[in-house]
Design a protein around this motif. Sequence first.
Motif, PDB file in Angstrom:
ATOM      1  N   ASP A  97       0.853  -1.185   0.000  1.00 50.53           N
ATOM      2  CA  ASP A  97       0.000   0.000   0.000  1.00 50.53           C
ATOM      3  C   ASP A  97       0.891   1.238   0.000  1.00 50.53           C
ATOM      4  O   ASP A  97       1.670   1.452   0.929  1.00 50.53           O
ATOM      5  N   ASP A  98       0.799   2.056  -1.047  1.00 47.27           N
ATOM      6  CA  ASP A  98       1.643   3.241  -1.191  1.00 47.27           C
ATOM      7  C   ASP A  98       0.922   4.542  -0.864  1.00 47.27           C
ATOM      8  O   ASP A  98       1.352   5.608  -1.282  1.00 47.27           O
ATOM      9  N   ALA A  99      -0.159   4.479  -0.110  1.00 49.05           N
ATOM     10  CA  ALA A  99      -0.934   5.687   0.187  1.00 49.05           C
ATOM     11  C   ALA A  99      -0.118   6.706   0.968  1.00 49.05           C
ATOM     12  O   ALA A  99      -0.173   7.903   0.697  1.00 49.05           O
ATOM     13  N   ARG A 100       0.658   6.250   1.926  1.00 47.60           N
ATOM     14  CA  ARG A 100       1.459   7.193   2.720  1.00 47.60           C
ATOM     15  C   ARG A 100       2.513   7.879   1.871  1.00 47.60           C
ATOM     16  O   ARG A 100       2.806   9.052   2.046  1.00 47.60           O
ATOM     17  N   LEU A 101       3.096   7.140   0.934  1.00 48.32           N
ATOM     18  CA  LEU A 101       4.091   7.743   0.048  1.00 48.32           C
ATOM     19  C   LEU A 101       3.455   8.777  -0.870  1.00 48.32           C
ATOM     20  O   LEU A 101       4.029   9.834  -1.124  1.00 48.32           O
ATOM     21  N   ARG A 102       2.263   8.491  -1.380  1.00 45.75           N
ATOM     22  CA  ARG A 102       1.560   9.450  -2.235  1.00 45.75           C
ATOM     23  C   ARG A 102       1.239  10.719  -1.463  1.00 45.75           C
ATOM     24  O   ARG A 102       1.449  11.835  -1.947  1.00 45.75           O
ATOM     25  N   ASP A 103       0.762  10.567  -0.229  1.00 50.41           N
ATOM     26  CA  ASP A 103       0.451  11.734   0.598  1.00 50.41           C
ATOM     27  C   ASP A 103       1.700  12.548   0.899  1.00 50.41           C
ATOM     28  O   ASP A 103       1.695  13.779   0.840  1.00 50.41           O
ATOM     29  N   ALA A 104       2.792  11.864   1.227  1.00 49.64           N
ATOM     30  CA  ALA A 104       4.037  12.572   1.529  1.00 49.64           C
ATOM     31  C   ALA A 104       4.566  13.275   0.290  1.00 49.64           C
ATOM     32  O   ALA A 104       5.056  14.407   0.372  1.00 49.64           O
ATOM     33  N   ASN A 105       4.444  12.640  -0.863  1.00 51.79           N
ATOM     34  CA  ASN A 105       4.899  13.246  -2.112  1.00 51.79           C
ATOM     35  C   ASN A 105       4.109  14.524  -2.405  1.00 51.79           C
ATOM     36  O   ASN A 105       4.680  15.536  -2.803  1.00 51.79           O
TER      37      ASN A 105
END
Length: 131
Positions: A97-105
């Motif tokens: 799950d890459d949701a946290r990376l998308r939000d941080a980006n």
Amino acid sequence: MPNVAQLRRPRAVRSEPLFLFDVRRPVEAANADMIAKVITHADIAVRQAGGRMKLRVSPEMVERLQVQGRLAAGDHRLADLTVVWDEAQGEVVSVRDDARLRDANARFAEWDSLWDEASYEFADERQSVAA
């Protein structure tokens, strides 16, 4: 003369480490329904060794399926999931799950723009390139 070891003060103990960039955000965990939708609607499939396949749904595909009414409005989160599917066993091996990376980006995009090559050019060079 006092002992040097006695003069040192004890450090304050913190219960949780401090992070410079906090990318830990509360995100809804991927459930079985979301994983099944990724497997069903995946438009990006990458073959891997051992008969496994990495499946993803692109954000464009999610939008297209939402317009067609095949996905709900809240299913934009499917684009964050990567499912590794074992074709021989017919089972899910892992889910990323890459949701946290998308939000941080998204949150640090302004910082990233500060280091673009165009920002290091002199003003007269920018004007001559634009003309």
